[in-house]
Design a protein around this motif. Sequence first.
Motif, short mmCIF file in Angstrom:
data_model
loop_
_atom_site.label_atom_id
_atom_site.label_comp_id
_atom_site.label_asym_id
_atom_site.label_seq_id
_atom_site.Cartn_x
_atom_site.Cartn_y
_atom_site.Cartn_z
N GLU A 49 -34.33 -3.20 4.63
CA GLU A 49 -34.00 -1.92 4.01
C GLU A 49 -35.18 -1.44 3.16
O GLU A 49 -35.99 -2.23 2.71
CB GLU A 49 -32.75 -2.03 3.13
CG GLU A 49 -32.89 -2.87 1.88
CD GLU A 49 -33.45 -2.12 0.68
OE1 GLU A 49 -33.23 -0.91 0.52
OE2 GLU A 49 -34.15 -2.77 -0.13
N PHE A 95 -29.69 -2.96 7.28
CA PHE A 95 -29.10 -1.79 6.64
C PHE A 95 -29.59 -0.50 7.29
O PHE A 95 -29.89 0.48 6.60
CB PHE A 95 -29.42 -1.82 5.14
CG PHE A 95 -28.77 -2.95 4.40
CD1 PHE A 95 -27.42 -2.93 4.14
CD2 PHE A 95 -29.52 -4.05 3.99
CE1 PHE A 95 -26.81 -3.99 3.46
CE2 PHE A 95 -28.91 -5.11 3.32
CZ PHE A 95 -27.56 -5.08 3.06
N GLU A 98 -27.50 2.64 6.32
CA GLU A 98 -27.82 3.18 4.99
C GLU A 98 -29.19 3.86 4.98
O GLU A 98 -29.38 4.88 4.30
CB GLU A 98 -27.78 2.06 3.95
CG GLU A 98 -26.39 1.54 3.61
CD GLU A 98 -25.86 0.54 4.63
OE1 GLU A 98 -24.73 0.08 4.45
OE2 GLU A 98 -26.57 0.23 5.61
N LYS A 118 -25.66 5.33 -4.78
CA LYS A 118 -24.45 4.73 -4.21
C LYS A 118 -24.79 3.88 -2.99
O LYS A 118 -24.17 2.82 -2.77
CB LYS A 118 -23.45 5.81 -3.84
CG LYS A 118 -22.86 6.57 -5.02
CD LYS A 118 -22.01 5.67 -5.91
CE LYS A 118 -21.37 6.47 -7.03
NZ LYS A 118 -20.61 5.57 -7.97
N LEU A 119 -25.76 4.33 -2.20
CA LEU A 119 -26.19 3.53 -1.04
C LEU A 119 -26.80 2.21 -1.50
O LEU A 119 -26.56 1.16 -0.90
CB LEU A 119 -27.21 4.31 -0.21
CG LEU A 119 -26.71 5.55 0.52
CD1 LEU A 119 -27.86 6.28 1.20
CD2 LEU A 119 -25.63 5.19 1.55
N GLU A 121 -26.08 0.65 -4.22
CA GLU A 121 -24.98 -0.18 -4.70
C GLU A 121 -24.25 -0.86 -3.55
O GLU A 121 -23.79 -2.01 -3.69
CB GLU A 121 -24.01 0.68 -5.51
CG GLU A 121 -24.57 1.13 -6.86
CD GLU A 121 -23.64 2.08 -7.59
OE1 GLU A 121 -22.46 2.19 -7.18
OE2 GLU A 121 -24.08 2.70 -8.57
N GLN A 122 -24.12 -0.18 -2.42
CA GLN A 122 -23.51 -0.81 -1.24
C GLN A 122 -24.36 -2.00 -0.78
O GLN A 122 -23.82 -3.05 -0.42
CB GLN A 122 -23.39 0.21 -0.11
CG GLN A 122 -22.37 1.30 -0.37
CD GLN A 122 -22.37 2.35 0.73
OE1 GLN A 122 -22.78 2.10 1.85
NE2 GLN A 122 -21.91 3.55 0.41
N ILE A 123 -25.67 -1.81 -0.80
CA ILE A 123 -26.58 -2.90 -0.42
C ILE A 123 -26.47 -4.04 -1.42
O ILE A 123 -26.44 -5.23 -1.04
CB ILE A 123 -28.02 -2.37 -0.31
CG1 ILE A 123 -28.13 -1.38 0.85
CG2 ILE A 123 -29.02 -3.51 -0.14
CD1 ILE A 123 -29.43 -0.61 0.90
N ASP A 124 -26.41 -3.71 -2.71
CA ASP A 124 -26.21 -4.73 -3.75
C ASP A 124 -25.01 -5.62 -3.43
O ASP A 124 -25.07 -6.85 -3.55
CB ASP A 124 -25.96 -4.07 -5.12
CG ASP A 124 -27.18 -3.42 -5.73
OD1 ASP A 124 -28.31 -3.74 -5.31
OD2 ASP A 124 -27.00 -2.58 -6.64
N LEU A 125 -23.91 -4.98 -3.04
CA LEU A 125 -22.67 -5.71 -2.79
C LEU A 125 -22.83 -6.67 -1.62
O LEU A 125 -22.42 -7.83 -1.69
CB LEU A 125 -21.54 -4.73 -2.53
CG LEU A 125 -20.16 -5.34 -2.26
CD1 LEU A 125 -19.69 -6.16 -3.46
CD2 LEU A 125 -19.15 -4.26 -1.92
N GLU A 126 -23.41 -6.19 -0.52
CA GLU A 126 -23.61 -7.04 0.66
C GLU A 126 -24.50 -8.24 0.35
O GLU A 126 -24.21 -9.37 0.74
CB GLU A 126 -24.21 -6.22 1.81
CG GLU A 126 -23.31 -5.12 2.34
CD GLU A 126 -22.14 -5.66 3.14
OE1 GLU A 126 -22.23 -6.81 3.62
OE2 GLU A 126 -21.15 -4.93 3.29
N GLN A 129 -22.69 -10.82 -1.98
CA GLN A 129 -21.65 -11.61 -1.32
C GLN A 129 -22.25 -12.72 -0.47
O GLN A 129 -21.75 -13.84 -0.46
CB GLN A 129 -20.78 -10.68 -0.47
CG GLN A 129 -19.87 -9.78 -1.29
CD GLN A 129 -19.06 -8.81 -0.44
OE1 GLN A 129 -19.41 -8.54 0.70
NE2 GLN A 129 -17.99 -8.29 -1.00
#
Length: 329
Positions: A49, A95, A98, A118-119, A121-126, A129
């Motif tokens: 990404e 990604f 994204e 926000k995009l 933050e989505q990458i942060d979450l993946e 985890q």
Amino acid sequence: MKIYNREFLTSQVRLTEGEKKFAEVVGVVEKLEDIKKQRAPYVLFGIKEDVGVLANYGRKGSSDAWEACLKALLDMQANSLTKPESIIILGDLDFSKEMRTASLLDPDGDNFGETIGKLVEQIDLEVSQLVRFIVSTGKIPVAIGGGHNNGFGLVKGVSDALGGPINVVSMDADSNFKALTHRHNENAFSYAMEKGYVDRYAIFGIHKSYTAQEVYNRMEQFKNRIGFYFFEDVIIRENPPFHQAVKVAKQFIRNKKFGLEIDVDAIEGFPSSAETPTGFSMTQARQFARFFSKNPLPSYVHICEAIPEKTEVNTVGKALASLVLDLTA
């Protein structure tokens, strides 16, 4: 998450009779749960990404770093000195979706920061985890590629797995401690400290002229928890010299588990999102990686911001693979 099998790894190199390549020996898994069955301590994966860099109006291309590193690493000789059996090559977090969305945004638009943040933050979450799972198996995640924004997901994942904040030491020319606006590649650790995922943060090689006064003012609010070691002091004035400065930085973060960050922006002439004409040598970066990868071991490793231009793919790949080897062999 795309998980690689042996057939894929060996297809990336030319196998030679009388030689063993990394591709033939490194660990592989069929599914994430198989990681815990392997004896290898390191789990290597790519982050494809450059959304975090674009979110800070930077130069794209860090999404290509993983493939350059992977091909160079797989082509290395597997022998008793390189120790490929210490690594599991897991695969990559891709990604592309994204990145496509980010590429359609207008950087001058009113909602650019909020939307692209926000995009990120989505990458942060993946990322968090995946890292949380790897650490929960007792392994050390090693992430290659993407922007320095991914430091947040890595720290969060480790912190969640261990049940508390960790320390971080980062070779970087910048602070990565910018304001808590939208998420991007230069505020990963201001966010991580604000959220309670980081206790102490050591920045090794920060350039005095690359950091705004308001960032210095923000870091001053955490003066007992942030240590910065200026490039000009360590290399130009040699006060303290490199071999002593790394010891001081390590002492600062030794009281807790810690993560190791290497932003190649700090390496002189390295093709990156913010390439610098003056910085650490590649050899010094390798010494830094080696020093912080032993006694005690880091809880995660992150090498980021590399941009392999078409004419430099092999060189960048070999440089990144060398850093991986310094960390794991």
